[in-house]
Design a protein around this motif. Structure first.
Motif, PDB file in Angstrom:
ATOM      1  N   LEU A  77       0.831  -1.204   0.063  1.00 38.82           N
ATOM      2  CA  LEU A  77       0.044   0.043   0.022  1.00 38.82           C
ATOM      3  C   LEU A  77       0.769   1.399  -0.141  1.00 38.82           C
ATOM      4  N   VAL A  78       2.057   1.323   0.920  1.00 36.61           N
ATOM      5  CA  VAL A  78       2.880   2.575   1.122  1.00 36.61           C
ATOM      6  C   VAL A  78       3.774   3.055  -0.128  1.00 36.61           C
ATOM      7  N   MET A  79       4.388   2.260  -0.760  1.00 35.85           N
ATOM      8  CA  MET A  79       4.847   1.722  -2.700  1.00 35.85           C
ATOM      9  C   MET A  79       4.104   1.811  -4.067  1.00 35.85           C
ATOM     10  N   GLY A  80       3.819   0.466  -3.476  1.00 37.93           N
ATOM     11  CA  GLY A  80       3.140  -0.139  -4.681  1.00 37.93           C
ATOM     12  C   GLY A  80       1.793   1.105  -5.068  1.00 37.93           C
ATOM     13  N   LEU A  81       1.354   1.431  -4.603  1.00 35.30           N
ATOM     14  CA  LEU A  81      -0.303   1.628  -4.312  1.00 35.30           C
ATOM     15  C   LEU A  81      -0.346   3.395  -4.509  1.00 35.30           C
ATOM     16  N   MET A  82       0.271   4.152  -3.361  1.00 33.80           N
ATOM     17  CA  MET A  82      -0.112   5.572  -2.327  1.00 33.80           C
ATOM     18  C   MET A  82       0.971   6.159  -2.829  1.00 33.80           C
ATOM     19  N   ASP A  83       2.795   6.007  -2.965  1.00 33.20           N
ATOM     20  CA  ASP A  83       3.450   6.620  -3.643  1.00 33.20           C
ATOM     21  C   ASP A  83       3.683   6.299  -5.716  1.00 33.20           C
ATOM     22  N   GLY A  84       2.878   4.815  -6.090  1.00 33.35           N
ATOM     23  CA  GLY A  84       2.907   4.986  -7.932  1.00 33.35           C
ATOM     24  C   GLY A  84       1.390   6.338  -7.802  1.00 33.35           C
ATOM     25  N   LEU A  85       0.652   6.521  -7.208  1.00 28.06           N
ATOM     26  CA  LEU A  85      -0.338   7.283  -7.209  1.00 28.06           C
ATOM     27  C   LEU A  85       0.389   9.157  -7.068  1.00 28.06           C
ATOM     28  N   ILE A  86       0.793   9.423  -5.761  1.00 23.51           N
ATOM     29  CA  ILE A  86       1.802  10.381  -5.576  1.00 23.51           C
ATOM     30  C   ILE A  86       2.603  11.095  -6.478  1.00 23.51           C
ATOM     31  N   PHE A  87       3.552   9.876  -6.309  1.00 24.98           N
ATOM     32  CA  PHE A  87       4.544  10.161  -7.680  1.00 24.98           C
ATOM     33  C   PHE A  87       4.201  11.096  -9.611  1.00 24.98           C
ATOM     34  N   ALA A  88       3.132  10.429  -9.387  1.00 23.13           N
ATOM     35  CA  ALA A  88       2.726  10.350 -10.980  1.00 23.13           C
ATOM     36  C   ALA A  88       1.492  11.800 -11.211  1.00 23.13           C
ATOM     37  N   ILE A  89       0.977  12.510  -9.526  1.00 20.79           N
ATOM     38  CA  ILE A  89       0.845  13.158  -9.902  1.00 20.79           C
ATOM     39  C   ILE A  89       1.173  14.765  -9.670  1.00 20.79           C
ATOM     40  N   LEU A  90       2.756  14.311  -8.946  1.00 19.49           N
ATOM     41  CA  LEU A  90       3.898  15.204  -8.683  1.00 19.49           C
ATOM     42  C   LEU A  90       5.016  15.055 -10.804  1.00 19.49           C
ATOM     43  N   TRP A  91       4.511  14.229 -10.904  1.00 15.26           N
ATOM     44  CA  TRP A  91       5.385  14.269 -12.854  1.00 15.26           C
ATOM     45  C   TRP A  91       4.353  15.171 -13.097  1.00 15.26           C
ATOM     46  N   TYR A  92       3.419  15.300 -13.118  1.00 15.82           N
ATOM     47  CA  TYR A  92       2.079  16.559 -14.352  1.00 15.82           C
ATOM     48  C   TYR A  92       2.580  17.694 -12.947  1.00 15.82           C
ATOM     49  N   VAL A  93       2.838  17.768 -11.455  1.00 21.37           N
ATOM     50  CA  VAL A  93       2.083  19.235 -11.300  1.00 21.37           C
ATOM     51  C   VAL A  93       3.764  20.101 -11.394  1.00 21.37           C
ATOM     52  N   ILE A  94       5.013  19.152 -10.636  1.00 20.52           N
ATOM     53  CA  ILE A  94       6.338  19.696 -11.500  1.00 20.52           C
ATOM     54  C   ILE A  94       6.417  19.368 -12.205  1.00 20.52           C
ATOM     55  N   GLY A  95       6.880  18.282 -13.165  1.00 21.22           N
ATOM     56  CA  GLY A  95       7.451  17.765 -13.697  1.00 21.22           C
ATOM     57  C   GLY A  95       6.851  17.747 -15.974  1.00 21.22           C
ATOM     58  N   TYR A  96       5.875  18.610 -15.277  1.00 21.71           N
ATOM     59  CA  TYR A  96       4.918  19.575 -16.894  1.00 21.71           C
ATOM     60  C   TYR A  96       5.897  20.790 -17.066  1.00 21.71           C
ATOM     61  N   LYS A  97       5.634  21.262 -15.700  1.00 23.67           N
ATOM     62  CA  LYS A  97       5.968  22.703 -15.842  1.00 23.67           C
ATOM     63  C   LYS A  97       7.877  22.720 -16.120  1.00 23.67           C
ATOM     64  N   GLN A  98       8.305  22.188 -15.206  1.00 31.52           N
ATOM     65  CA  GLN A  98       9.857  21.714 -15.718  1.00 31.52           C
ATOM     66  C   GLN A  98       9.830  21.438 -17.002  1.00 31.52           C
ATOM     67  N   TRP A  99       9.133  20.648 -17.952  1.00 38.41           N
ATOM     68  CA  TRP A  99       9.215  20.744 -18.978  1.00 38.41           C
ATOM     69  C   TRP A  99       9.851  21.527 -19.884  1.00 38.41           C
ATOM     70  N   LEU A 100       8.527  22.398 -19.751  1.00 38.15           N
ATOM     71  CA  LEU A 100       8.193  23.584 -20.769  1.00 38.15           C
ATOM     72  C   LEU A 100       9.462  24.902 -19.738  1.00 38.15           C
ATOM     73  N   LEU A 101       9.374  24.928 -19.286  1.00 33.16           N
ATOM     74  CA  LEU A 101      10.883  25.886 -19.057  1.00 33.16           C
ATOM     75  C   LEU A 101      12.290  25.603 -19.508  1.00 33.16           C
ATOM     76  N   GLY A 102      12.169  23.927 -19.458  1.00 34.71           N
ATOM     77  CA  GLY A 102      13.717  23.096 -20.520  1.00 34.71           C
ATOM     78  C   GLY A 102      13.975  23.650 -21.765  1.00 34.71           C
ATOM     79  N   GLN A 103      12.246  23.597 -22.427  1.00 33.08           N
ATOM     80  CA  GLN A 103      11.841  23.470 -23.533  1.00 33.08           C
ATOM     81  C   GLN A 103      12.520  25.703 -23.878  1.00 33.08           C
ATOM     82  N   GLU A 104      12.106  26.204 -22.921  1.00 36.00           N
ATOM     83  CA  GLU A 104      11.634  27.111 -23.239  1.00 36.00           C
ATOM     84  C   GLU A 104      13.956  28.003 -23.062  1.00 36.00           C
TER      85      GLU A 104
END
Length: 491
Positions: A77-104
Motif C-alpha cells: 500500500l505504501v510503495m505500490g499504491l500510494m507512491d505510484g499515485l503521488i509521484f504520478a501527480i507530482l510528475w504532472y504538477v512539477i514535471g510538466y512545468k519543468q519540461w516547459l521551462l526546459g524547452q524555453e
C-alpha cells in the motif's frame, strides 16, 4: 558448476547491456545536452521505462520484500499504491512545468532552473550540494545490494566486496561510455526484463507451494504471521504509512536522476502519456515482489541474519538458472538506478558547482571530460564507503528519500507562487535540511512526532519558512519573477 552457471548468466546480462551502451555511444553527440538529456528526444515507451527502471533499485528488490517478510504485506500500500499515485501527480504538477521551462530556456539541471529564476549562484550550488549529499548513500545502497545478493546467490563463493566491486566497475564503464541515450535504451530493456522475470518468479513459487490459497493459508496457520492477513499493526500505523508514502513520493520527484528526466521528453504528449501510465507499472512490479517476501514468512523459509529474502526463496523453490536470471534482473534494477544517478550527479557537479564557482569559461569539451572523471571519483568513493556496510538497506534508502523530499515543497512553491523570493526559498531549503539532518545525527532532535516521521515534519517546516520569509522580504532587483509564469504555453 551451479556457481559457474549463475555467474555466467549475470555476466552475460551485463555484457548485453554494455553492447547496447556501445551502440548508443556511436550515436551520441559530444554536447552536454545530448550526454545528459539525449537532446530531449525520448519517446513515451523509452521515457516511461527509463524513469521506471531508474527508480527501481536494491530498495525495491531487497529492502521491500525484506520489510514485507518481517512486518507484513501492507508495504504494498505504501510503495505500490500510494507512491505510484503521488509521484504520478507530482510528475504532472512539477514535471510538466519543468519540461516547459526546459524547452524555453534550455535547462539541464534543477539547480540551473532555480538559479536562473532567482539570479542566485549560491542557490544553484546549494541545491546541487544537497542533491549530491543525499545521492551518495543511495549509490551506496545499490552497491550494498549487489554485494549481498551475489554473496547469497553463490553461497559465499563471490564475497560481498567482489560483488559490490563488480557492479561499481560496470557502472563506471557504462556511464562514461553510454550517456543518457544508452542509459535510456538499456533501462527500457531492463524494465521489461524485470517485469517479466518477477511475475514468472511469483508464478513459479506459487506453483511449487500449491497456489496463492496454500501460501496464504500458511500465513494464517501460524500465530506469528496470522496478523499479516489484517490491516495495520504496531509497525504499520496510519501516521507512519502516510509519512513514508509522502516522503518517498516527494523525494523521488527531487531525485536528480528522476527529476532530470522531466526535461528529457520529446513532446508534451509523451510526457502526459508517461505519467498517466506510471501507477499501473508500479502496481505490476511491486505487488509480486513484495508478496513473495510476505509469503516467504508463512512458508517457513529460513533467512540467515543479514541476508535478503528474495534470493533465498528463489533458491528454495526455483531452479538455479532461473534464480540467477531473477537476480540478474535485480542487478539490472541496481544498475539502471546507479548509472542514472552517476550521470545526473556528474551534471550537477559540472554545471552547478564547477562551472559557476571554479571556471565560468569552461569549454564544452573540457566539461565533457570533467563529467566522466567525476563519475569515476563519485562511484569509487561510494564503493569504499559501502565496504563498511554501515546501515541496513532500508535505513540507507529511507534517509535518502526523506532528504530529497525536503527540497520538494520550496521548489513547488517557487514554480507556482509569484511572491516567492530568493531569501524565502533559500531559508526554506536550509531550514528543512538542517532540521532533518539534526533528527538523524543529534539525539536531542526526535525522529518521530506523535507517530509522524521527522522527514514529513521537516517538509512542513520548509513550507512554512519559505512562505513566511517570502512574505516579509522584498525580491532582489535581478530576480526574474516572470519567467516561470509568462509565455510558457501550459494547458
Amino acid at each position: 558448476m551451479s556457481v559457474t552457471l549463475q555467474l555466467g548468466i549475470i555476466v552475460g546480462y551485463l555484457l548485453l547491456a554494455l553492447v547496447v551502451g556501445l551502440i548508443a555511444y556511436r550515436l551520441t553527440d559530444r554536447t552536454a545536452e545530448d550526454f545528459y538529456l539525449a537532446s530531449r528526444t525520448l519517446g513515451t515507451i523509452v521515457l516511461l521505462f527509463t524513469t521506471f527502471a531508474t527508480l527501481l533499485s536494491a530498495f525495491t528488490f531487497f529492502a521491500g520484500p525484506n520489510i514485507a517478510y518481517a512486518q507484513g504485506p501492507e508495504w504494498i500500500l505504501v510503495m505500490g499504491l500510494m507512491d505510484g499515485l503521488i509521484f504520478a501527480i507530482l510528475w504532472y504538477v512539477i514535471g510538466y512545468k519543468q519540461w516547459l521551462l526546459g524547452q524555453e530556456y534550455g535547462y539541464v539541471t534543477l539547480g540551473e532552473m532555480l538559479g536562473d529564476r532567482f539570479a542566485s549562484r549560491r542557490l544553484r550550488g546549494l541545491v546541487a550540494g544537497i542533491s549530491l549529499l543525499w545521492l551518495f548513500p543511495y549509490v551506496m545502497l545499490q552497491q550494498v545490494g549487489a554485494g549481498t545478493a551475489l554473496e547469497a546467490l553463490t553461497e559465499g563463493t563471490v564475497p560481498y566486496a567482489i560483488g559490490a566491486g563488480l557492479i561499481t566497475a560496470f557502472m563506471i564503464l557504462y556511464v562514461v561510455v553510454a550517456g543518457m541515450r544508452g542509459i535510456a535504451w538499456t533501462d527500457t530493456l531492463q524494465g521489461a526484463f524485470m517485469l517479466v522475470t518477477t511475475w514468472v518468479a511469483l508464478l513459479w513459487v506459487l506453483a511449487a507451494v500449491g497456489g496463492p490459497d496454500a501460501a496464504t493459508a500458511a500465513l494464517a496457520s501460524s500465530e506469528e504471521t496470522a496478523a499479516f492477513l489484517s490491516l495495520g499493526s504496531a509497525y504499520y500505523t496510519p501516521q507512519w504509512m502516510l509519512s513514508t508514502a509522502i516522503t518517498i513520493g516527494f523525494g523521488v520527484a527531487m531525485f536528480p536522476q528522476v527529476n532530470q528526466r522531466f526535461f528529457a521528453a520529446g513532446s508534451r504528449t509523451v510526457l502526459k502519456r508517461s505519467f498517466a501510465l506510471w501507477p499501473i507499472l508500479c502496481v505490476l512490479l511491486f505487488v509480486p515482489s513484495f508478496m513473495l517476501g510476505a509469503w516467504a514468512r508463512g512458508l517457513d523459509v529460513a533467512i540467515p541474519a543479514g541476508d535478503n529474502v528474495l534470493p533465498v526463496i528463489l533458491a528454495e523453490y526455483t531452479p538455479v538458472w532461473f534464480a540467477a536470471l531473477v537476480i540478474a534482473g535485480a542487478m539490472a534494477a541496481m544498475m539502471s538506478s546507479s548509472d542514472s544517478m552517476l550521470l545526473s550527479g556528474s551534471s550537477y557537479f559540472t554545471r552547478d558547482l564547477y562551472r559557476p564557482f571554479v571556471d565560468q569559461t569552461l569549454a564544452a569539451r573540457r566539461e565533457d571530460l570533467l563529467a566522466r572523471v567525476g563519475v569515476v571519483i563519485f562511484a569509487t568513493a561510494a564503493f569504499g564507503a559501502s565496504l563498511l556496510n554501515p546501515a541496513t538497506l532500508f535505513e540507507l534508502g529511507d534517509a535518502a528519500f526523506s532528504g530529497f523530499a525536503q527540497l520538494a515543497l520550496p521548489v513547488l512553491i517557487a514554480l507556482y507562487w509569484r511572491k516567492t523570493t530568493r531569501a524565502g526559498i533559500t531559508a526554506g531549503i536550509v531550514t528543512s535540511q538542517l532540521f532533518y539532518l539534526s533528527s538523524l545525527f543529534l539525539a536531542a532532535v526526535p525522529g518521530s512526532y506523535a507517530g509522524w516521521t521527522a522527514g514529513i515534519v521537516g517538509m512542513g517546516l520548509g513550507l512554512v519558512v519559505t512562505v513566511v520569509v517570502s512574505l516579509v522580504t522584498t525580491p532582489a532587483a535581478d530576480e526574474r519573477r516572470a519567467i516561470y509564469f509568462d509565455g510558457l504555453g501550459a494547458d
